[in-house]
Design a protein around this motif. Sequence first.
Motif, PDB file in Angstrom:
ATOM      1  N   CYS A 101       4.841   3.632  -0.187  1.00 40.18           N
ATOM      2  CA  CYS A 101       6.156   3.271  -1.162  1.00 40.18           C
ATOM      3  C   CYS A 101       6.489   4.780  -1.847  1.00 40.18           C
ATOM      4  O   CYS A 101       5.729   5.318  -2.465  1.00 40.18           O
ATOM      5  CB  CYS A 101       6.080   2.261  -1.782  1.00 40.18           C
ATOM      6  SG  CYS A 101       7.496   2.058  -2.853  1.00 40.18           S
ATOM      7  N   VAL A 102       7.720   5.094  -1.376  1.00 39.86           N
ATOM      8  CA  VAL A 102       8.370   6.331  -2.052  1.00 39.86           C
ATOM      9  C   VAL A 102       8.423   6.048  -3.686  1.00 39.86           C
ATOM     10  O   VAL A 102       8.666   7.234  -4.375  1.00 39.86           O
ATOM     11  CB  VAL A 102       9.732   6.777  -1.199  1.00 39.86           C
ATOM     12  CG1 VAL A 102       9.250   7.323  -0.249  1.00 39.86           C
ATOM     13  CG2 VAL A 102      10.531   5.968  -1.560  1.00 39.86           C
ATOM     14  N   SER A 103       8.622   4.870  -3.982  1.00 36.11           N
ATOM     15  CA  SER A 103       8.793   4.715  -5.506  1.00 36.11           C
ATOM     16  C   SER A 103       7.473   4.532  -6.360  1.00 36.11           C
ATOM     17  O   SER A 103       7.340   5.261  -7.428  1.00 36.11           O
ATOM     18  CB  SER A 103       9.615   3.456  -5.627  1.00 36.11           C
ATOM     19  OG  SER A 103      10.084   3.267  -6.951  1.00 36.11           O
ATOM     20  N   CYS A 104       6.755   3.601  -5.984  1.00 35.01           N
ATOM     21  CA  CYS A 104       5.354   3.399  -6.833  1.00 35.01           C
ATOM     22  C   CYS A 104       4.376   4.141  -6.273  1.00 35.01           C
ATOM     23  O   CYS A 104       3.403   4.090  -6.888  1.00 35.01           O
ATOM     24  CB  CYS A 104       5.176   1.908  -6.724  1.00 35.01           C
ATOM     25  SG  CYS A 104       4.748   0.998  -5.160  1.00 35.01           S
ATOM     26  N   GLY A 105       4.480   4.602  -4.789  1.00 33.87           N
ATOM     27  CA  GLY A 105       3.231   5.599  -4.469  1.00 33.87           C
ATOM     28  C   GLY A 105       2.018   4.567  -3.800  1.00 33.87           C
ATOM     29  O   GLY A 105       1.299   5.162  -3.183  1.00 33.87           O
ATOM     30  N   ARG A 106       2.231   3.220  -4.002  1.00 36.38           N
ATOM     31  CA  ARG A 106       1.317   2.655  -3.391  1.00 36.38           C
ATOM     32  C   ARG A 106       1.140   2.572  -1.676  1.00 36.38           C
ATOM     33  O   ARG A 106       2.263   2.532  -1.224  1.00 36.38           O
ATOM     34  CB  ARG A 106       1.001   1.144  -3.799  1.00 36.38           C
ATOM     35  CG  ARG A 106       0.581   0.802  -5.108  1.00 36.38           C
ATOM     36  CD  ARG A 106       0.200  -0.527  -5.407  1.00 36.38           C
ATOM     37  NE  ARG A 106       1.231  -1.187  -6.149  1.00 36.38           N
ATOM     38  CZ  ARG A 106       1.563  -0.916  -7.249  1.00 36.38           C
ATOM     39  NH1 ARG A 106       0.714  -0.648  -8.103  1.00 36.38           N
ATOM     40  NH2 ARG A 106       2.784  -1.447  -7.786  1.00 36.38           N
ATOM     41  N   SER A 107      -0.108   2.473  -1.025  1.00 30.05           N
ATOM     42  CA  SER A 107      -0.189   2.432   0.440  1.00 30.05           C
ATOM     43  C   SER A 107      -0.548   0.856   0.511  1.00 30.05           C
ATOM     44  O   SER A 107      -1.302   0.377   0.097  1.00 30.05           O
ATOM     45  CB  SER A 107      -1.300   3.257   0.893  1.00 30.05           C
ATOM     46  OG  SER A 107      -1.092   4.630   0.437  1.00 30.05           O
ATOM     47  N   GLU A 108       0.125   0.504   1.642  1.00 30.33           N
ATOM     48  CA  GLU A 108      -0.422  -0.587   2.653  1.00 30.33           C
ATOM     49  C   GLU A 108      -0.704  -0.450   3.903  1.00 30.33           C
ATOM     50  O   GLU A 108      -0.403   0.455   4.635  1.00 30.33           O
ATOM     51  CB  GLU A 108       0.701  -1.853   2.539  1.00 30.33           C
ATOM     52  CG  GLU A 108       1.318  -2.008   1.129  1.00 30.33           C
ATOM     53  CD  GLU A 108       2.655  -2.865   1.251  1.00 30.33           C
ATOM     54  OE1 GLU A 108       2.798  -3.661   2.475  1.00 30.33           O
ATOM     55  OE2 GLU A 108       3.590  -2.626   0.497  1.00 30.33           O
ATOM     56  N   PRO A 109      -1.896  -1.082   4.438  1.00 27.61           N
ATOM     57  CA  PRO A 109      -2.178  -0.822   5.576  1.00 27.61           C
ATOM     58  C   PRO A 109      -1.157  -1.201   6.881  1.00 27.61           C
ATOM     59  O   PRO A 109      -0.374  -2.010   6.693  1.00 27.61           O
ATOM     60  CB  PRO A 109      -3.389  -1.893   5.920  1.00 27.61           C
ATOM     61  CG  PRO A 109      -3.309  -2.897   4.912  1.00 27.61           C
ATOM     62  CD  PRO A 109      -2.328  -2.389   3.738  1.00 27.61           C
ATOM     63  N   LEU A 110      -1.244  -0.390   7.787  1.00 27.86           N
ATOM     64  CA  LEU A 110      -0.184  -0.644   8.905  1.00 27.86           C
ATOM     65  C   LEU A 110      -1.051  -0.779  10.344  1.00 27.86           C
ATOM     66  O   LEU A 110      -1.507   0.221  10.759  1.00 27.86           O
ATOM     67  CB  LEU A 110       0.897   0.500   9.191  1.00 27.86           C
ATOM     68  CG  LEU A 110       1.757   0.721  10.066  1.00 27.86           C
ATOM     69  CD1 LEU A 110       2.744  -0.431   9.962  1.00 27.86           C
ATOM     70  CD2 LEU A 110       2.527   2.132  10.205  1.00 27.86           C
ATOM     71  N   PRO A 111      -1.089  -1.913  10.702  1.00 30.58           N
ATOM     72  CA  PRO A 111      -1.767  -2.389  11.861  1.00 30.58           C
ATOM     73  C   PRO A 111      -1.360  -1.677  13.195  1.00 30.58           C
ATOM     74  O   PRO A 111      -0.988  -2.644  14.037  1.00 30.58           O
ATOM     75  CB  PRO A 111      -2.041  -3.770  11.906  1.00 30.58           C
ATOM     76  CG  PRO A 111      -0.769  -4.208  11.159  1.00 30.58           C
ATOM     77  CD  PRO A 111      -0.195  -3.060  10.073  1.00 30.58           C
ATOM     78  N   ILE A 112      -1.291  -0.530  13.332  1.00 34.50           N
ATOM     79  CA  ILE A 112      -0.480   0.109  14.458  1.00 34.50           C
ATOM     80  C   ILE A 112      -0.747   1.573  14.705  1.00 34.50           C
ATOM     81  O   ILE A 112      -0.891   2.173  13.301  1.00 34.50           O
ATOM     82  CB  ILE A 112       1.101  -0.216  14.547  1.00 34.50           C
ATOM     83  CG1 ILE A 112       1.696  -0.206  15.801  1.00 34.50           C
ATOM     84  CG2 ILE A 112       1.451   0.954  13.567  1.00 34.50           C
ATOM     85  CD1 ILE A 112       3.030  -0.457  15.700  1.00 34.50           C
ATOM     86  N   CYS A 113      -0.863   2.098  15.710  1.00 33.01           N
ATOM     87  CA  CYS A 113      -1.270   3.296  15.889  1.00 33.01           C
ATOM     88  C   CYS A 113      -0.482   3.976  17.030  1.00 33.01           C
ATOM     89  O   CYS A 113      -0.578   3.150  18.253  1.00 33.01           O
ATOM     90  CB  CYS A 113      -2.813   3.671  16.277  1.00 33.01           C
ATOM     91  SG  CYS A 113      -3.128   5.397  16.405  1.00 33.01           S
ATOM     92  N   PRO A 114       0.184   5.009  16.851  1.00 35.21           N
ATOM     93  CA  PRO A 114       1.138   5.607  17.642  1.00 35.21           C
ATOM     94  C   PRO A 114       0.217   6.423  18.926  1.00 35.21           C
ATOM     95  O   PRO A 114       0.911   6.470  20.160  1.00 35.21           O
ATOM     96  CB  PRO A 114       2.025   6.690  17.008  1.00 35.21           C
ATOM     97  CG  PRO A 114       1.137   7.083  16.155  1.00 35.21           C
ATOM     98  CD  PRO A 114       0.270   5.842  15.688  1.00 35.21           C
ATOM     99  N   VAL A 115      -0.715   6.773  18.785  1.00 33.25           N
ATOM    100  CA  VAL A 115      -1.584   7.370  19.627  1.00 33.25           C
ATOM    101  C   VAL A 115      -2.507   6.454  20.458  1.00 33.25           C
ATOM    102  O   VAL A 115      -2.580   6.629  21.712  1.00 33.25           O
ATOM    103  CB  VAL A 115      -2.497   8.367  19.125  1.00 33.25           C
ATOM    104  CG1 VAL A 115      -3.393   9.288  19.987  1.00 33.25           C
ATOM    105  CG2 VAL A 115      -1.714   9.390  18.450  1.00 33.25           C
ATOM    106  N   GLY A 116      -3.145   5.366  19.745  1.00 25.27           N
ATOM    107  CA  GLY A 116      -3.952   4.517  20.568  1.00 25.27           C
ATOM    108  C   GLY A 116      -3.275   3.829  21.531  1.00 25.27           C
ATOM    109  O   GLY A 116      -3.721   3.465  22.443  1.00 25.27           O
TER     110      GLY A 116
END
Lengths: 145, 145
Positions: free
Chosen positions: B91-106
């Motif tokens: 999030c560009v506002s609060c800065g928190r990360s959430e997991p993203l279950p996807i990989c562009p390379v894999g």
Amino acid sequence: MDQPAHPPDPDALPLGPRQRALLAALREANAELSCQALHERLSQSSQRHGLATVYRHLRRLQRSGLVRCRKLPNGESVYAPLERDDHHLICVSCGRSEPLPICPVGTGGLGLTQVLLQGFKPLFHTFEIHGLCRSCQQREPLAHG
Amino acid sequence: MDQPAHPPDPDALPLGPRQRALLAALREANAELSCQALHERLSQSSQRHGLATVYRHLRRLQRSGLVRCRKLPNGESVYAPLERDDHHLICVSCGRSEPLPICPVGTGGLGLTQVLLQGFKPLFHTFEIHGLCRSCQQREPLAHG
DNA sequence: CCGTATGCTGCGAATGATTTTCGTTGTAGC
DNA sequence: GCTACAACGAAAATCATTCGCAGCATACGG
């Protein structure tokens, strides 16, 4: 100063003239600029901004989806207009970036469905490959074979 | 201290016991750890390291291709073993990360040919989607419609 | 037209993660 | 036991970024 409480220009988002100046400077630049570089560049022109103001505006522009940002290994943040879609190879040894002419999202694949995003509103993405650049490989043969 | 000039354990790369301890701690952790978090965690166990040493070793492990690293918006670096291949929504506002279950390379696509890499030796990659998380969208309706 | 509320600004100080410095210490080889 | 070397820890230094605050302009109500 010259920042009106509400915008005189109705077709240009709620951006004040300072913010438009920042954005213009970023668009003119042919590379990503750090906050400080941008500040310096504007100081030379007629547009004077305090450093803190540049930071403030860049953050806001980023939240508005007009500017993208990434962090270099040395801690600096560098900014570019959103429409620019560059990615990079980053050397874990010397920290330098090289352009990577490929984008995992643009190429179509990657099912970025609403399901995955779960209400998250995407603005831009970063894709970076970290590794050893050619010259650092030569400099440190990396003993483990 | 306990860092031999050359490794007593022939099958384990040129890693000293401290570095193996760091790596083990990272592997045990179920999340990325910042340098400081890792340092704290090790301090509680029997493994004492100075903070500077943790920084030194993590940098080296990263260069050796055993550890990956990414920078959070707040400036912290967080580390994970290389074999973990996670990506994030940020999030560009609060800065928190959430997991993203996807990989562009894999997922296979992405022609990462030697031509593109030009002698660059890839170790790991980061893929992040920056935007507004659900709660920050509600908090700031983002005036421009 | 005047007074107040609001928002933006710049400066300088403060913050906080990371890196460097430097004297110390363990290990290997002799 | 002695020397050379690499790693160590603690404290100081570095550096980008953010915060605090007083000043100023505009918008609005009276």
